[in-house]
Design a protein around this motif. Structure first.
Motif, mmCIF file in Angstrom:
data_model
loop_
_atom_site.group_PDB
_atom_site.id
_atom_site.type_symbol
_atom_site.label_atom_id
_atom_site.label_comp_id
_atom_site.label_asym_id
_atom_site.label_seq_id
_atom_site.Cartn_x
_atom_site.Cartn_y
_atom_site.Cartn_z
ATOM 1 N N MET A 1 30.897 18.378 65.093
ATOM 2 C CA MET A 1 30.862 18.432 66.550
ATOM 3 C C MET A 1 29.516 17.916 67.057
ATOM 4 S SD MET A 1 32.582 19.200 69.286
ATOM 5 C CE MET A 1 33.898 20.199 68.584
ATOM 6 N N ALA A 2 29.566 16.998 68.010
ATOM 7 C CA ALA A 2 28.343 16.381 68.518
ATOM 8 C C ALA A 2 27.598 17.319 69.456
ATOM 9 C CB ALA A 2 28.687 15.090 69.260
ATOM 10 N N VAL A 3 26.261 17.366 69.333
ATOM 11 C CA VAL A 3 25.413 18.059 70.298
ATOM 12 C C VAL A 3 25.237 17.124 71.490
ATOM 13 C CG1 VAL A 3 23.133 19.003 70.756
ATOM 14 C CG2 VAL A 3 24.214 19.384 68.531
ATOM 15 N N ILE A 4 25.556 17.583 72.685
ATOM 16 C CA ILE A 4 25.556 16.716 73.860
ATOM 17 C C ILE A 4 24.143 16.544 74.404
ATOM 18 C CG2 ILE A 4 26.437 16.397 76.201
ATOM 19 C CD1 ILE A 4 28.827 18.129 75.386
ATOM 20 N N SER A 5 23.653 15.317 74.353
ATOM 21 C CA SER A 5 22.328 15.011 74.874
ATOM 22 C C SER A 5 22.286 13.639 75.540
ATOM 23 C CB SER A 5 21.290 15.052 73.742
ATOM 24 O OG SER A 5 21.622 14.107 72.733
ATOM 25 N N SER A 6 23.406 12.931 75.557
ATOM 26 C CA SER A 6 23.450 11.583 76.114
ATOM 27 C C SER A 6 24.890 11.225 76.462
ATOM 28 C CB SER A 6 22.905 10.570 75.106
ATOM 29 O OG SER A 6 23.763 10.510 73.973
ATOM 30 N N TYR A 7 25.051 10.075 77.100
ATOM 31 C CA TYR A 7 26.386 9.580 77.445
ATOM 32 C C TYR A 7 27.225 9.378 76.185
ATOM 33 C CZ TYR A 7 29.866 6.446 79.614
ATOM 34 O OH TYR A 7 31.019 5.866 80.075
ATOM 35 N N ALA A 8 26.609 8.837 75.131
ATOM 36 C CA ALA A 8 27.342 8.576 73.885
ATOM 37 C C ALA A 8 27.806 9.873 73.231
ATOM 38 C CB ALA A 8 26.463 7.783 72.928
ATOM 39 N N THR A 9 26.917 10.874 73.163
ATOM 40 C CA THR A 9 27.305 12.128 72.515
ATOM 41 C C THR A 9 28.294 12.919 73.369
ATOM 42 O OG1 THR A 9 25.264 13.129 73.394
ATOM 43 C CG2 THR A 9 25.223 12.346 71.118
ATOM 44 N N LEU A 10 28.244 12.743 74.689
ATOM 45 C CA LEU A 10 29.246 13.368 75.552
ATOM 46 C C LEU A 10 30.624 12.789 75.252
ATOM 47 C CD1 LEU A 10 30.133 15.152 77.907
ATOM 48 C CD2 LEU A 10 29.448 13.310 79.471
ATOM 49 N N GLN A 11 30.704 11.479 75.088
ATOM 50 C CA GLN A 11 31.976 10.859 74.743
ATOM 51 C C GLN A 11 32.504 11.372 73.406
ATOM 52 O OE1 GLN A 11 32.496 6.499 75.777
ATOM 53 N NE2 GLN A 11 30.262 6.641 75.937
ATOM 54 N N THR A 12 31.607 11.515 72.438
ATOM 55 C CA THR A 12 32.009 12.017 71.131
ATOM 56 C C THR A 12 32.541 13.438 71.227
ATOM 57 O OG1 THR A 12 30.367 10.629 70.018
ATOM 58 C CG2 THR A 12 31.230 12.502 68.780
ATOM 59 N N ALA A 13 31.852 14.285 71.995
ATOM 60 C CA ALA A 13 32.282 15.674 72.146
ATOM 61 C C ALA A 13 33.652 15.759 72.820
ATOM 62 C CB ALA A 13 31.247 16.453 72.949
ATOM 63 N N ILE A 14 33.878 14.939 73.835
ATOM 64 C CA ILE A 14 35.173 14.930 74.517
ATOM 65 C C ILE A 14 36.278 14.539 73.543
ATOM 66 C CG2 ILE A 14 36.542 13.759 76.289
ATOM 67 C CD1 ILE A 14 33.907 13.515 77.901
ATOM 68 N N LEU A 145 21.871 16.178 84.914
ATOM 69 C CA LEU A 145 23.048 16.987 84.633
ATOM 70 C C LEU A 145 23.331 17.091 83.138
ATOM 71 C CD1 LEU A 145 25.909 16.347 87.222
ATOM 72 C CD2 LEU A 145 24.742 18.473 86.691
ATOM 73 N N ILE A 146 23.273 15.984 82.461
ATOM 74 C CA ILE A 146 23.648 16.005 81.049
ATOM 75 C C ILE A 146 22.603 16.695 80.185
ATOM 76 C CG2 ILE A 146 22.656 13.852 80.134
ATOM 77 C CD1 ILE A 146 25.486 13.300 78.967
ATOM 78 N N THR A 147 21.354 16.716 80.637
ATOM 79 C CA THR A 147 20.317 17.388 79.857
ATOM 80 C C THR A 147 20.220 18.875 80.182
ATOM 81 O OG1 THR A 147 18.642 16.735 81.497
ATOM 82 C CG2 THR A 147 18.939 15.305 79.575
ATOM 83 N N SER A 148 20.546 19.254 81.433
ATOM 84 C CA SER A 148 20.409 20.656 81.814
ATOM 85 C C SER A 148 21.739 21.395 81.888
ATOM 86 C CB SER A 148 19.706 20.772 83.170
ATOM 87 O OG SER A 148 20.470 20.142 84.178
ATOM 88 N N ALA A 149 22.842 20.665 81.980
ATOM 89 C CA ALA A 149 24.158 21.304 82.072
ATOM 90 C C ALA A 149 25.203 20.512 81.293
ATOM 91 C CB ALA A 149 24.568 21.442 83.526
ATOM 92 N N PRO A 150 25.012 20.347 79.988
ATOM 93 C CA PRO A 150 25.968 19.574 79.198
ATOM 94 C C PRO A 150 27.367 20.184 79.194
ATOM 95 C CG PRO A 150 24.456 20.774 77.775
ATOM 96 C CD PRO A 150 23.911 20.865 79.160
ATOM 97 N N ASP A 151 27.446 21.519 79.300
ATOM 98 C CA ASP A 151 28.757 22.169 79.325
ATOM 99 C C ASP A 151 29.528 21.796 80.580
ATOM 100 O OD1 ASP A 151 26.838 23.541 80.813
ATOM 101 O OD2 ASP A 151 27.726 25.520 80.447
ATOM 102 N N LEU A 152 28.829 21.680 81.713
ATOM 103 C CA LEU A 152 29.472 21.269 82.959
ATOM 104 C C LEU A 152 30.055 19.867 82.821
ATOM 105 C CD1 LEU A 152 29.701 22.262 86.060
ATOM 106 C CD2 LEU A 152 27.918 20.571 86.448
ATOM 107 N N CYS A 153 29.282 18.957 82.250
ATOM 108 C CA CYS A 153 29.746 17.576 82.055
ATOM 109 C C CYS A 153 30.957 17.539 81.131
ATOM 110 C CB CYS A 153 28.625 16.723 81.463
ATOM 111 S SG CYS A 153 27.135 16.632 82.468
ATOM 112 N N LEU A 154 30.898 18.312 80.062
ATOM 113 C CA LEU A 154 31.985 18.316 79.076
ATOM 114 C C LEU A 154 33.284 18.829 79.688
ATOM 115 C CD1 LEU A 154 33.158 18.154 76.207
ATOM 116 C CD2 LEU A 154 32.231 20.448 75.806
#
Length: 205
Positions: A1-14, A145-154
Motif C-alpha cells: 500500500m502506497a504512503v500518500i505524499s504526491s499525485y503519483a502515490t495518491l493514484q497508486t493508493a486509489i 491538501l495532499i500533504t496535510s490531508a491525504p485521507d481527504l484526497c483519497l
C-alpha cells in the motif's frame, strides 16, 4: 500500500483501494473531478487558501486575479473600512454607469473578469484578502491538501468512482471517512480563525 505524499502515490493508493485494474486509466479523472468539486464549494475555503489582494484600479475597474475564488475582505488603498460586496445588478441600480455619481467607493461587485465600484470615479489600489484556488494536483504533483490531508484526497477521489461501482458496500464507508476528515479539517481551520479574531460571513462576488 502506497504512503500518500504526491499525485503519483495518491493514484497508486486509489488503485490499491479499488482493486479494479479496469479502472486504473480513470484514476486521474477521479482525482480531478473531486478536486474541482472541492474547490467550487465556498464551505471548503480555508485559511491556507487566503492570498493578498493588490490590484491597480483604472477606469473604475480592477482585474480579478486568475486564481480567484471569492473575496474575504477588501478596501481601497490604505482605507481600513471594507467595501460592501453586492451583486452587479444591485450596484448598477444604485449607481448607474455614466450617471454622474462620484465619491469615495463604498460598494464592490464583480463584472466578468473585473471588479467594479460604486460610486464611480475610483482610483488607487484595491487591497485586501481573497480566497485563491491552489495549483491543482495534476499540474503541481503536490499541494497543501495532499500533504496535510491525504485521507481527504483519497476518500474524496474514491467517492467519484461510485458510478462505476454502483452498489458497492465500500462506498458508504468511504463517505463516512471522507466526512470525518472534512469535519476535522474544518474544525482545525475554525480554531485558526478564532485566534485571529471573528470573521465576517463569506459572500461570493
Amino acid at each position: 500500500m502506497a504512503v500518500i505524499s504526491s499525485y503519483a502515490t495518491l493514484q497508486t493508493a486509489i488503485t490499491d483501494y479499488l482493486a479494479r485494474s479496469d479502472l486504473t486509466s480513470f484514476t486521474p479523472n477521479f482525482i480531478q473531478n473531486w478536486e474541482e468539486r472541492f474547490y467550487r464549494d465556498p464551505l471548503n475555503w480555508a485559511s491556507w487558501m487566503e492570498s493578498t489582494l493588490s490590484v491597480t484600479i483604472a477606469a473604475n475597474a480592477a482585474a480579478v486575479p486568475s486564481d480567484y475564488l471569492g473575496l474575504k475582505v477588501c478596501y481601497i488603498g490604505t482605507v481600513t473600512a471594507p467595501l460592501k460586496r453586492v451583486t452587479l445588478s444591485q450596484l448598477y441600480v444604485r449607481y448607474p454607469r455614466g450617471g454622474g455619481t462620484s465619491g469615495t467607493a463604498q460598494f464592490i461587485a464583480r463584472a466578468g473578469t473585473n471588479f467594479v465600484f460604486g460610486p464611480e470615479g475610483v482610483s488607487g489600489t484595491l487591497a485586501g484578502t481573497y480566497y485563491a484556488k491552489p495549483v491543482v494536483l495534476r499540474t503541481s504533483l503536490t499541494n497543501t491538501l495532499i500533504t496535510s490531508a491525504p485521507d481527504l484526497c483519497l476518500y474524496g477521489a474514491l467517492l467519484e468512482t461510485e458510478p462505476f461501482l454502483k452498489n458497492d458496500d465500500r462506498v458508504p464507508l468511504w463517505q463516512q471517512f471522507y466526512t470525518s476528515a472534512k469535519t476535522a479539517i474544518n474544525a482545525a481551520d475554525q480554531r485558526i480563525k478564532a485566534v485571529s479574531g471573528p470573521q465576517a460571513a463569506r459572500i461570493l462576488v
